[in-house]
Design an enzyme around this catalytic site. Sequence first.
Site, PDB file in Angstrom:
ATOM      1  N   HIS A   1       1.376  -1.224  -0.983  1.00  0.00           N
ATOM      2  CA  HIS A   1       0.822  -1.080  -2.320  1.00  0.00           C
ATOM      3  C   HIS A   1      -0.270  -2.110  -2.615  1.00  0.00           C
ATOM      4  CE1 HIS A   1       1.308   0.617  -6.376  1.00  0.00           C
ATOM      5  NE2 HIS A   1       0.974  -0.573  -6.793  1.00  0.00           N
TER       6      HIS A   1
ATOM      7  N   ASP B   1       6.073   2.698   0.303  1.00  0.00           N
ATOM      8  CA  ASP B   1       5.695   1.939  -0.893  1.00  0.00           C
ATOM      9  C   ASP B   1       6.955   1.539  -1.668  1.00  0.00           C
ATOM     10  OD1 ASP B   1       4.619   0.938  -3.259  1.00  0.00           O
ATOM     11  OD2 ASP B   1       2.977   2.384  -3.270  1.00  0.00           O
TER      12      ASP B   1
ATOM     13  N   SER C   1      -2.382   2.493  -8.823  1.00  0.00           N
ATOM     14  CA  SER C   1      -1.110   1.975  -9.318  1.00  0.00           C
ATOM     15  C   SER C   1      -0.872   2.366 -10.783  1.00  0.00           C
ATOM     16  CB  SER C   1      -1.093   0.458  -9.129  1.00  0.00           C
ATOM     17  OG  SER C   1       0.178  -0.069  -9.365  1.00  0.00           O
TER      18      SER C   1
END
Length: 662
Positions: free
Chosen positions: A651, A605, A519
């Site tokens: 995610h 995502d 991330s």
Amino acid sequence: QEGTKVPSKKKQNTSIVTSDLLHKNLLKSEQENWNAMSPTYKAMTKRIKEKLEELHNMYTLNSGSPRMRFGENVYFEENGCIFLAKADDVDEGNADILFSIEDLGFSDAFIQRIRISPDQSYMAISLKSENSEEATCIIMKLGNFPVVEKVIPSVFSFEWAANDVLYYTTQKNLKCQNVFMTTFTYQKHTKLVYTEQDARFFVDLYCTKDRRFLTINSNSKTTSEVWLVDCRHPFESPALVQARTTGVFYHIEHRKEQLYILTTYGEPAEYKAILTDNYIHRINLDTYCSGKDTWQLVYALEKKTKLVDFEMFSDDCIMFLKNAGHLYLNVISFVSHSVQSIQLPMWACEFELESHPEHTTSTCYFQLSSPVHPPKRFAYSFKENNLIEQAVQEVPIITNCHTTRLLAKSKDETLVPITVFHNKNSKELHRRPLLVHVYGAYGIDLNMSFKEEKLMLIEEGWILAYCHVRGGGEQGLSWHKDGCQLNKLKGLHDLRACILLLHKLGFSQPKHTALAAASAGGVLAGALCNTDPALIRAVVLQAPFVDVLNTMMKTHLPLTVEEQEEWGNPLEDEKCMKYIKSYCPYQNIKPQCHPSVFITAYENDERIPLTGILQYVQKLRKAALDHASRKSKKGNWIPNIILDVQANGSHCDSSWEHSLNE
């Protein structure tokens, strides 16, 4: 549907059509590349999968999940089922099944949160699937034959205000801004009780330890505001505690008719615990700071200390703290007005508090873990004033792993903590492969919970290093502030200093060093690949944020406005735009000898747009080939640049099965 008009192609925005076509072509190209490349790793994949399953069966399955205690009853979750047992029987395996994911047809989901009503007549559970960040809340009516009372879609957090009154927040487009109340007996009804108007703020719910108040917490990246619902009068409107003040966080607890405020107000801007005179009138933080006689400062954090969590009991409060990577407890006694510090095992990096619905209990239960140590249960006894390790016979003890804490000196002389794990039996550490981990954003600590793959690497002679760089939260709120917006480059300087120190001390060397990030950690990892590619040989990125500038320029994306407090606003601030451009991984790719890169991304995502990752990989691959073509040396090394785009998965957290496949 029938009768639906098909829009004229002439009216369609040409640039959007071109962009979509480019996206599809890039995605197709990467999928073909992955399909051609992945068979190369078939044998390795099979070996790793078997080893991970063996470790999972040995450690995680037997370590037990956190428990919720209500008097003689203990609730716990295992393998998609929720069990109820008597406290004396829980370790004997005598338990009744209250809920099963498979029985209700939610086979692709996992349990995220459980809340039991005060009288234990209802149970609320949130279930989350692999492909969505939104959870479904199931309310069960408990009894001899538990039944489903209600199903609420798109729920984020929920708490019981009374035996049959549930408050919950709904999530839409990654935002949580509405709070609802629903009842289950007599006049069943649902109503909206609070709406947050500011897009930067996210709302969640919490009950004070004594269940006297339910708190509605509205938080941005820098500021918070709390509203109270009196659990004795759950149908009354919420009352504001203190209007939001930019840059000030505060949280509320309650004990014996007094409010305790945990706030960052005043200097230094770290958390302080304050006891108010009463809760009848509106609380004003300015009153505390002007030295009002009836206010008491109960506790203030030491410098560079992170408050991980705290738990309030009838006569004591436990603070879970972290300093330079070390976890420890501070126990505040409201009776003796003393503070006692309790050291935890050297290897402990993460803790998970077990639910203690009864605030009068004399024992606090929690679990400790590290990336290579499975969760282990501990208890702190207020009466005995000591820490007790709860032995579980079936779980083998990790004895061959050594934990080291280091401090690296960054560019501006700031000392940056590093946590290192390696096999005690490993010799010639400079020849061993090293996996470095980094995050450094949002004031969030590096994830250091137990992972089977980390233990596998240790057993195979790897060194694991966790760099607690600025931008993360490992050393308090100031640590985060010193690494966000126009300070983001400090995190990059910290990461470089950490890797250089590791190599200098004999932990591996550049040609055996890999870097892992997920991330927002992709910003620092990607930036280091551009500035110091010679420090590492390979990079593993999971759903990485690598196109900061273009993403922060797109206000139509769900998180852009909210994220401005972390990255800045390049649309309105030219200085900010130039600064982001100076470190943004995508913007700074150039032809040079680059490390090999493996990226996992998710097709759906919602947080990290796939388009940015596809364009990053394309640009990176072109730069690597340009560099190779310029160098006519024989046997010139071309890095592997691999992108695995997964159709499923999201995610955030995933189930064991999904993470095993990854």
